[in-house]
Design a protein around this motif. Structure first.
Motif, short mmCIF file in Angstrom:
data_model
loop_
_atom_site.label_atom_id
_atom_site.label_comp_id
_atom_site.label_asym_id
_atom_site.label_seq_id
_atom_site.Cartn_x
_atom_site.Cartn_y
_atom_site.Cartn_z
N ARG A 203 -6.96 8.58 -5.23
CA ARG A 203 -7.72 8.61 -6.49
C ARG A 203 -8.94 9.50 -6.36
O ARG A 203 -9.24 10.32 -7.25
N ALA A 204 -9.65 9.37 -5.25
CA ALA A 204 -10.85 10.18 -5.04
C ALA A 204 -10.52 11.66 -4.95
O ALA A 204 -11.35 12.51 -5.30
N ALA A 205 -9.30 11.98 -4.50
CA ALA A 205 -8.89 13.38 -4.38
C ALA A 205 -8.38 13.95 -5.70
O ALA A 205 -8.04 15.14 -5.77
N GLY A 206 -8.32 13.11 -6.74
CA GLY A 206 -7.93 13.59 -8.06
C GLY A 206 -6.45 13.56 -8.35
O GLY A 206 -6.02 14.02 -9.42
N GLN A 207 -5.64 13.02 -7.44
CA GLN A 207 -4.21 12.94 -7.64
C GLN A 207 -3.75 11.56 -7.16
O GLN A 207 -3.28 11.38 -6.05
N PRO A 208 -3.90 10.53 -8.04
CA PRO A 208 -3.54 9.16 -7.61
C PRO A 208 -2.07 9.07 -7.22
O PRO A 208 -1.20 9.64 -7.88
N TRP A 209 -1.79 8.35 -6.14
CA TRP A 209 -0.43 8.16 -5.67
C TRP A 209 0.09 6.79 -6.07
O TRP A 209 -0.63 5.78 -5.99
N ALA A 210 1.34 6.75 -6.50
CA ALA A 210 2.05 5.48 -6.61
C ALA A 210 2.60 5.15 -5.24
O ALA A 210 3.26 5.99 -4.61
N ILE A 211 2.32 3.96 -4.75
CA ILE A 211 2.72 3.58 -3.39
C ILE A 211 3.65 2.38 -3.46
O ILE A 211 3.33 1.35 -4.06
N THR A 212 4.82 2.52 -2.84
CA THR A 212 5.75 1.40 -2.73
C THR A 212 5.96 1.07 -1.26
O THR A 212 6.04 1.97 -0.42
N MET A 213 6.04 -0.22 -0.95
CA MET A 213 6.18 -0.69 0.43
C MET A 213 7.67 -0.78 0.75
O MET A 213 8.34 -1.74 0.41
N ASP A 214 8.20 0.26 1.43
CA ASP A 214 9.65 0.43 1.53
C ASP A 214 10.24 0.13 2.90
O ASP A 214 11.45 -0.09 3.00
N GLU A 215 9.46 0.17 3.95
CA GLU A 215 10.03 -0.12 5.27
C GLU A 215 9.02 -0.90 6.09
O GLU A 215 8.10 -0.33 6.65
N ILE A 216 9.24 -2.21 6.14
CA ILE A 216 8.30 -3.05 6.87
C ILE A 216 8.75 -3.22 8.31
O ILE A 216 9.93 -3.35 8.60
N GLY A 217 7.77 -3.20 9.22
CA GLY A 217 8.06 -3.38 10.63
C GLY A 217 8.07 -4.83 11.06
O GLY A 217 8.00 -5.72 10.22
N LYS A 218 8.14 -5.00 12.36
CA LYS A 218 8.41 -3.98 13.33
C LYS A 218 9.81 -3.40 13.11
O LYS A 218 10.68 -4.06 12.54
N TRP A 219 10.02 -2.21 13.62
CA TRP A 219 11.27 -1.52 13.32
C TRP A 219 12.49 -2.28 13.84
O TRP A 219 13.58 -2.18 13.29
N GLN A 220 12.31 -3.07 14.90
CA GLN A 220 13.44 -3.82 15.43
C GLN A 220 13.80 -5.01 14.54
O GLN A 220 14.93 -5.49 14.57
N VAL A 221 12.82 -5.49 13.76
CA VAL A 221 12.98 -6.76 13.04
C VAL A 221 13.18 -6.54 11.55
O VAL A 221 14.18 -6.95 10.97
#
Length: 617
Positions: free
Chosen positions: A438-456
């Protein structure tokens, strides 16, 4: 057949043949007077218009490469507005059924985003690498020209999925539908990432056994999705006498659980699965498999009709340098341009630059900042509908800092497909990158797509029956940070994992709890106008008016930020059962400690506290 049928009112076909797309809904009556006395073909808004053009005979493996050295370019016009769309070689025009690799049909697919009359003009040209040159002038030979018109009506009342609601676009931290305006929260499957490694697709196999870190079986088998054949329904798509039912049924199951997105790779040569690519041969990225891609299109169209968005992941960290050494040059432009030509007409689609993109301490090779930006800018410029462009991050915060900081403010990047190793940090990390973008002038939509730990990752219901940490820290933690949704990654060391899962029923309880959270936000909050609270609690607020706070006896802290003193109507929501418990009560909040005292008797179970300001006499 694709789930788009239009009325075959015969149009005046000028210089060419129009193949009308098919759909599952009856046609909308269109006022012929509005389009003059001429009887035009009538399509519905958002449903693809497929046009066939007869050109010279060509072949996937011919001496003249129809993918590089021939180009169909079609300009659609409504009033002063023009949209240029690239077509593609379609063999005999019915390759999903015939597996044809030769023919004289070129196709274009167009998504009309407005009702009324449209016209088009098309040119088929031949020239060295003319398809890669895109709109540039190159020395070429004209092979054919066509013109025509058609009419577009508003979606029928029975239109399904995204064909009714329209195109998804980014809007600040969230997504919404282009015309109607309602916001959209994502909930879906991140696994199996090799969803398209499906035995019923032509030319699909595993290049080599892959048992690294337990991520795939060593037997070389690919998906059949046999447990989901029972979810296929009469009237659903299939091909070649009944192929496709396992994957189509799997999509049905996911949609029936209320999920609305699926993540999948289109290119994993040299990666984990080694079983997905769009080409005839995995080592020749200049010759595309027409019938395979036509069968992919059957599945994609069904996903759209069932309201499941396409999260297209274009590469992974292991192979991001295979095309042009990471540059967006001849091979990468060809790859991206072909996928855009064949699939960009879908209204709900995300382009993901790549899974775990960029070098990290344990893998120093990878695309650099300039290469990421070049790829994102190429997609944004070439896609005629400007679908959102995302980047799948690495898991660790230092790697995010290194790779994402130079991308802040980049106009071609719309959001992040987040990967996080430690569940407890999800809320803070989402908040951090929202604020920085937002501060950089280009707000990002963020989705939580890969939760760790990677093994679990997200374990099966049998191994984690209640999914307490996923629900609290990841699902609600993301949404209460202003995140745009979640997808669930199945860890590498699970029986049904990131590459081998055949049955999405293994996570039925997780889908259910995800839908509970989505329904709560959509039914109780104007979440797109709310901000995370300043404190450490999982809290989203329109300060002084409404607060949503996730409260857990195990982890919640009393600090929910600066809750403005006043009289509030308090309701307690059970995030497992999906219902409010007890009746509403009025509470006078004079300080943060008052909030703790009010909630303390209920902290034996996880609750979402909904505070709504009320006026007092």
């Amino acid at each position: 057949m694709p789930l788009t049928t239009t009325t075959k009112r015969l149009a005046a076909l000028l210089f060419g043949t129009i193949a009308l797309a098919s759909c599952a809904t009856p046609p909308v009556e269109f006022d012929a007077a509005a389009v003059e006395a001429e009887v035009l073909a009538v399509h519905q808004q958002w449903q693809p218009v497929t046009l066939d053009f007869a050109g010279p005979e060509a072949s996937e493996q011919g001496a003249l490469n129809p993918f590089t050295d021939m180009r169909l370019l079609v300009t659609f016009q409504q009033g002063e507005r023009q949209i240029s769309v690239r077509g593609f070689f379609a063999a005999d025009g019915n390759a999903a059924e015939t597996s044809a690799d030769t023919g004289n049909i070129w196709q274009v697919r167009f998504m009309p985003d407005a009702p009324g009359e449209w016209s088009y003009s098309a040119r088929l040209e031949q020239g060295t690498d003319i398809a890669i040159a895109a709109g540039k002038q190159v020395q070429s030979t004209l092979l054919g020209e066509w013109q025509g018109r058609f009419a577009v009506a508003l979606p029928d009342a029975d239109a399904e999925g995204f064909y009714a609601s329209g195109q998804l676009v980014q809007d600040g931290r969230h997504y919404r539908f282009a015309n109607s305006g309602p916001r959209w929260l994502k909930g879906g499957a991140n696994s199996p990432e090799n969803l398209l490694a499906f035995a019923d697709f032509d030319g699909t196999y595993r290049m080599s056994d892959n048992a690294r870190d337990g991520e795939a079986d060593a037997g070389g088998e690919i998906h059949t999705f046999a447990p989901h054949i029972r979810d296929w329904r009469e009237g659903d798509p299939s091909w070649q006498g009944g192929k496709g039912k396992g994957l189509i049924g799997a999509i049905n199951y996911l949609a029936d659980q209320g999920m609305n997105a699926a993540y999948f790779l289109t290119f994993n040569v040299g990666g984990d699965g080694k079983d997905v690519w769009p080409w005839v041969e995995p080592d020749d990225p200049t010759r595309f498999d027409v019938s395979k891609l036509a069968q992919w299109e059957r599945v994609f169209a069904h996903m759209q009709a069932r309201g499941v968005a396409l999260h297209i992941v274009l590469q992974e960290t292991e192979n991001e340098l295979l095309l042009d050494d990471g540059d967006t040059d001849r091979l990468r432009k060809l790859y991206l341009g072909e996928l855009i030509a064949r699939f960009a007409h879908h209204p709900a689609l995300f382009w993901n630059l790549g899974e775990e993109n960029g070098p990290v301490h344990w893998r120093p090779e990878g695309q650099d900042d300039a290469q990421r930006k070049a790829m994102a800018r190429f997609i944004a410029a070439r896609d005629p509908y400007r679908h959102p462009v995302l980047l799948h991050t690495h898991a660790e915060a230092p790697d995010k800092d290194h790779i994402l900081t130079p991308l802040l403010g980049e106009a071609s990047l719309d959001g992040l497909s987040f990967q996080v190793a430690e569940r407890e940090t999800v809320n803070a990390e989402v908040r951090k990158w929202h604020e920085l973008s937002r501060a950089a002038g280009q707000p990002w939509a963020i989705t939580m797509d890969e939760i760790g730990k990677w093994q679990v990752g997200a374990r099966a219901d049998k191994d984690d029956p209640m999914h307490d940490s996923l629900r609290r820290d990841v699902l609600w933690g993301t949404l209460l940070a202003g995140g745009a949704g979640v997808e669930w990654y199945f860890g590498a060391h699970q029986d049904g994992n990131d590459l081998t899962t055949e049955d999405w029923r293994s996570r039925t309880e997780l889908w259910r709890q995800t839908k509970v959270a989505m329904d709560f936000f959509e039914g109780n909050l104007e979440y797109w106008d709310m901000q995370p609270c300043a404190g450490e609690a999982l809290c989203l607020a329109d300060p002084g008016r409404i607060y949503a706070i996730y409260w857990s006896a195990e982890t919640s802290k009393p600090d929910a930020g600066a809750i403005e003193p006043g009289a509030y109507r308090m309701r307690l929501f059970d995030p497992i059962a999906g219902e409010f418990v007890g009746g509403p009560r009025r509470s006078a909040i004079a300080s943060e400690s008052d909030l703790s005292a009010v909630i303390a008797p209920f902290t034996g179970d996880d609750r979402v506290v909904l505070l709504q300001r009320v006026e007092t006499p």
